[in-house]
Design a protein around this motif. Structure first.
Motif, PDB file in Angstrom:
ATOM      1  N   UNK A   1       0.812  -1.208   0.000  1.00 44.22           N
ATOM      2  CA  UNK A   1       0.000   0.000   0.000  1.00 44.22           C
ATOM      3  C   UNK A   1       0.849   1.265   0.000  1.00 44.22           C
ATOM      4  N   UNK A   2       0.538   2.154  -0.950  1.00 41.76           N
ATOM      5  CA  UNK A   2       1.169   3.475  -0.938  1.00 41.76           C
ATOM      6  C   UNK A   2       0.201   4.403  -0.209  1.00 41.76           C
ATOM      7  N   UNK A   3       0.702   5.210   0.727  1.00 36.97           N
ATOM      8  CA  UNK A   3      -0.207   6.066   1.495  1.00 36.97           C
ATOM      9  C   UNK A   3      -0.984   7.013   0.568  1.00 36.97           C
ATOM     10  N   UNK A   4      -2.258   7.206   0.880  1.00 38.46           N
ATOM     11  CA  UNK A   4      -3.085   8.079   0.036  1.00 38.46           C
ATOM     12  C   UNK A   4      -2.830   9.543   0.389  1.00 38.46           C
ATOM     13  N   UNK A   5      -2.740  10.389  -0.621  1.00 38.54           N
ATOM     14  CA  UNK A   5      -2.574  11.830  -0.387  1.00 38.54           C
ATOM     15  C   UNK A   5      -3.954  12.439  -0.181  1.00 38.54           C
TER      16      UNK A   5
ATOM     17  N   UNK B   1      -5.216  15.349  -2.387  1.00 40.51           N
ATOM     18  CA  UNK B   1      -5.674  14.935  -3.714  1.00 40.51           C
ATOM     19  C   UNK B   1      -7.111  14.426  -3.629  1.00 40.51           C
ATOM     20  N   UNK B   2      -7.383  13.618  -2.580  1.00 39.84           N
ATOM     21  CA  UNK B   2      -8.743  13.090  -2.408  1.00 39.84           C
ATOM     22  C   UNK B   2      -9.741  14.245  -2.299  1.00 39.84           C
TER      23      UNK B   2
ATOM     24  N   UNK C   1      -9.486  17.252  -3.408  1.00 41.64           N
ATOM     25  CA  UNK C   1      -9.641  17.950  -4.678  1.00 41.64           C
ATOM     26  C   UNK C   1     -10.534  17.163  -5.633  1.00 41.64           C
ATOM     27  N   UNK C   2     -10.302  15.858  -5.703  1.00 41.01           N
ATOM     28  CA  UNK C   2     -11.089  15.053  -6.646  1.00 41.01           C
ATOM     29  C   UNK C   2     -12.546  14.990  -6.190  1.00 41.01           C
ATOM     30  N   UNK C   3     -12.749  14.832  -4.887  1.00 42.55           N
ATOM     31  CA  UNK C   3     -14.128  14.741  -4.401  1.00 42.55           C
ATOM     32  C   UNK C   3     -14.873  16.039  -4.677  1.00 42.55           C
TER      33      UNK C   3
ATOM     34  N   UNK D   1       9.210   6.657  -4.264  1.00 40.25           N
ATOM     35  CA  UNK D   1       7.844   6.936  -4.695  1.00 40.25           C
ATOM     36  C   UNK D   1       7.468   8.400  -4.459  1.00 40.25           C
TER      37      UNK D   1
ATOM     38  N   UNK E   1       9.078  10.454  -7.109  1.00 37.19           N
ATOM     39  CA  UNK E   1       8.367  10.324  -8.386  1.00 37.19           C
ATOM     40  C   UNK E   1       7.095  11.172  -8.366  1.00 37.19           C
ATOM     41  N   UNK E   2       6.410  11.179  -7.222  1.00 33.49           N
ATOM     42  CA  UNK E   2       5.189  11.988  -7.127  1.00 33.49           C
ATOM     43  C   UNK E   2       5.512  13.458  -7.377  1.00 33.49           C
TER      44      UNK E   2
ATOM     45  N   UNK F   1       6.159  13.950 -11.160  1.00 37.14           N
ATOM     46  CA  UNK F   1       4.989  13.866 -12.036  1.00 37.14           C
ATOM     47  C   UNK F   1       3.963  14.958 -11.713  1.00 37.14           C
ATOM     48  N   UNK F   2       3.710  15.168 -10.425  1.00 38.96           N
ATOM     49  CA  UNK F   2       2.602  16.070 -10.073  1.00 38.96           C
ATOM     50  C   UNK F   2       3.011  17.533  -9.995  1.00 38.96           C
TER      51      UNK F   2
END
Lengths: 261, 429
Positions: free
Chosen positions: B254-258, B261-262, B264-266, B385, B388-389, B392-393
């Protein structure tokens, strides 16, 4: 044997529901070599009389490669949309034919509100075996040498080393281990979005090295449990000029073949 | 009296120096964001007991595991003797515990001597492995320069400390026995007894000076070692314990959830979703520098003793790629040191690019072999990881082929360019 694979939408339209969702994954949907695995899993589920369905056109990438490439935004977009669909169908149990999908659905969707009982296909088929719902006729593999390559996301990431081996043990074949196996198994080189990019420069390809290790056991069959491992190792076997002699087979394909499916 | 004063002054200086260095290190660790790993405390204590104290994950490399265990137990137990040394030094006494412990004291001393001798043997094995016969990981480009020198310094200091202890006991016995007739000779302790021939024919006064010198050498050596530790990979011997306490307890896959980001998407997907007006503005996505990493990442970096088991298991490293998980940890630590030192580099440079290249980051297959290999639950993949985030982000700087795959996922729900509508075509093909 014709396949009986309804989609969740078809079942819902008939007011029915399935016990298990079969999560196919991108490779299993589109790649010819992986599609054989998908069909093998479906045949075995049919043979065992499992009530299952797929999402079909409603299935979408779990987001695993996006997340591992560092694109958390795209991962969560995928995950939240998938969770909405899964929860919409009140899915409880999922069997995935790809360790990457399996890992993401099992370990990462709960972070975002999607909690299901998730199985890798090796675990699910082993369970069918244990419950007496499925039998394996090993005859066609008699005398073959088989070596199993552990997928990173089934093995190290989820600690499942036994289920695939239990299945292979049904085949009446000689089962061999590579020097590096189980928690010391060498990656095939595909994970972490590597399969979608060019490798960084080095002095060897990871899948060539792994294929060499597998071939060194003198195996006739390299058994895998991941569509990406299958692609990588098939390529590795070809690289070593053994494509006519050594087969790379998913455990589901092997069991389905043994059962004449 | 004078020697007591000198002793106390040295002890105070040694402890002060160590304390200042530990404070500096705490400033370094405080650069990180919180790890959030203060939950499940019972499990944390249990895993620390098992993995750090019990060394349960050393086993796959048997010889190294056994030698390491000897040095670990040797140093922990022999340090009980340091208590006596400190009290003797302050009070001006000689072997304060001998009278109250009686015969037990002789048993203990012989036991410590055996441990000391085993430690020396183990360290000789380590030296041979590092300099000659050892695995590639101990003679690897990661270690060129200071890291290799650091490793040798530690081994040499440890041998000197142990030898000083054994020689001190040996010469003390030689002096005592020279004053006694043959009927009253005392039986020396187990190992120092073997050194007796070395001191044959020495004058008692010389033996006494030698004993004193060894006593001081051992004491000053311990203080020097204590002050060397925080500047060395060998601070491992202390940080290993908290490091394991801060292990990742969530599933390995499991990669910890940001959360940002959640949110923002919600808020994008769900019109009824209300964002918290008091929420802090999202920090940087991913990690460009050590400030963006979490506490356990930096603690990992300082606890790493550069054994290289991770790198020797890494598929990228085995195939000649630049990535070495050990170097990820070493670079992280070196970057924290650079920030602590201050100066221009602290501001103008960063972990990304100046210490860890993009090429290294993109070579990782996320196979977890490095994580599995570490006896201390150090997690180089976590740092990779997060970096990389950031790439990319924040910078949209993924390799172009990865961008194609991402584009496909966005457009047709698969990393390959096949339409989503065809997902079920396999059924009837």
């Amino acid at each position: 044997m014709s396949l009986n694979v309804p989609t969740m939408a078809e079942l819902a339209a008939r007011g029915e529901t399935a016990e298990v969702l079969f999560w196919v994954g991108c490779a299993g949907s589109f790649d010819e070599r992986a599609k054989k695995v998908t069909k093998a899993v479906a045949k075995l589920l049919n043979q065992a009389g499992v009530s299952f369905a797929v999402l079909g056109a409603e299935e979408s990438c779990t987001g695993d490669p996006a997340r591992r490439a560092g694109n958390e935004f795209l991962f969560q977009m995928q995950a939240l949309q998938n969770i909405e669909i899964l929860n919409g169908y009140s899915v409880q149990k999922i069997v995935a034919a790809c360790p990457h999908c399996f890992n993401t659905l099992k370990n990462e969707y709960p972070q975002l509100g999607g909690t299901y009982e998730v199985f890798h296909h090796s675990q699910f088929i082993e369970q069918l075996l244990r419950d007496g719902r499925l039998r394996v006729e090993g005859g066609s593999f008699k005398g073959k040498r088989i070596v199993f390559h552990d997928p990173c996301y089934l093995g190290r990431a989820n600690g499942e080393y036994e289920a695939p081996r239990v299945l292979l043990a049904q085949l009446d074949a000689e089962i061999h281990e590579m020097k590096r196996s189980k928690k010391n198994g060498l990656c095939c080189g595909a994970g972490g979005a590597q399969i979608f990019k060019e490798p960084e420069s080095g002095d060897a390809e990871i899948h060539h090295v792994r294929a060499e290790e597998a071939l060194a056991t003198g195996a006739d069959i390299i058994a895998v449990a991941c569509p990406f491992c299958k692609l990588m190792l098939t390529d590795g076997v070809t690289h070593h000029g053994k494509e006519g002699q050594v087969q790379v087979l998913d455990i589901a394909e092997a069991i389905a073949t043994a059962n004449d499916l | 009296m004078i020697s007591s004063l000198v002793f106390v002054a040295l002890l105070a200086a040694g402890i002060t120096g160590f304390t200042l260095q530990v404070r500096r290190l705490r400033r370094g660790l405080a650069l990180a964001r919180p790890s959030g790993r203060h939950d499940r405390r019972k499990e944390r204590w249990a895993i620390m007991t098992r993995v750090a104290m019990g060394q349960s994950q050393m086993e796959p490399r048997r010889l190294a595991a056994l030698m390491h265990f000897i040095v670990y137990v040797g140093f922990v137990l022999i340090n009980i003797e340091v208590l006596e040394i400190i009290l003797d030094g302050i009070l001006g006494t000689h072997r304060l515990f001998r009278a109250p412990l009686g015969g037990l004291y002789d048993v203990l001393m012989s036991f410590f001597e055996v441990l000391g001798a085993l430690v020396i043997i183990a360290i000789v094995v380590f030296l041979v492995r590092r300099l000659r016969l050892g695995p590639k990981r101990l003679n690897h480009p990661d270690l060129t320069g200071w890291p290799q020198k650091d490793a040798l310094n530690i081994l040499v200091i440890e041998v000197v400390l142990m030898l000083a202890l054994l020689l001190m006991n040996a010469s003390e016995f030689a002096a005592v026995n020279q004053g006694l007739n043959s009927a009253n000779q005392q039986t020396p302790w187990l190992i120092s007894g073997l050194f007796q021939p070395l001191f044959e024919g020495w004058r008692v006064s010389n033996l006494e000076v030698f004993t004193q010198s060894m006593w001081w050498l051992h004491f000053v050596g311990i203080l020097a070692f204590l002050n060397y530790l925080p500047r060395s990979k060998h601070f491992h011997i202390i940080l290993a314990f908290p490091n394991v306490w801060y292990s990742k307890l969530t599933p390995r896959g499991q990669i910890p959830a940001m959360e940002s980001v959640t949110t923002e998407i919600k808020s994008m997907l769900d019109p009824s979703f209300v964002t918290d007006p008091n929420a802090a503005p999202p920090a940087r996505f991913g990690a460009k520098d050590v400030h963006d990493l979490h506490f356990a990442n930096l603690l990992n970096a300082y606890s790493c003793t550069e054994c290289g088991r991770c790198t020797s298991e890494c598929p990228a490293n085995q195939t000649g790629k630049k990535l070495s998980p050990r170097r990820i940890m070493m670079a992280t630590r070196d970057r924290v040191e650079e920030v602590l030192t201050g100066g221009q580099g602290a501001e103008t440079r960063s972990l990304l690019d100046d210490w860890i290249s993009r090429e290294e980051l993109w070579a990782c297959t996320t196979c977890n072999a490095c994580v599995e290999a570490c006896p201390l639950n150090i997690d180089p993949m976590d740092i990779i990881m997060q970096m990389r985030q950031y790439l990319v982000m924040e910078e949209s700087a993924a390799p172009s082929t990865v961008n194609v795959a991402m584009g496909n996922i966005e457009n047709n729900a698969a990393p390959w360019a096949y339409p989503q509508a065809d997902r079920g075509n396999w059924i009837n093909s």
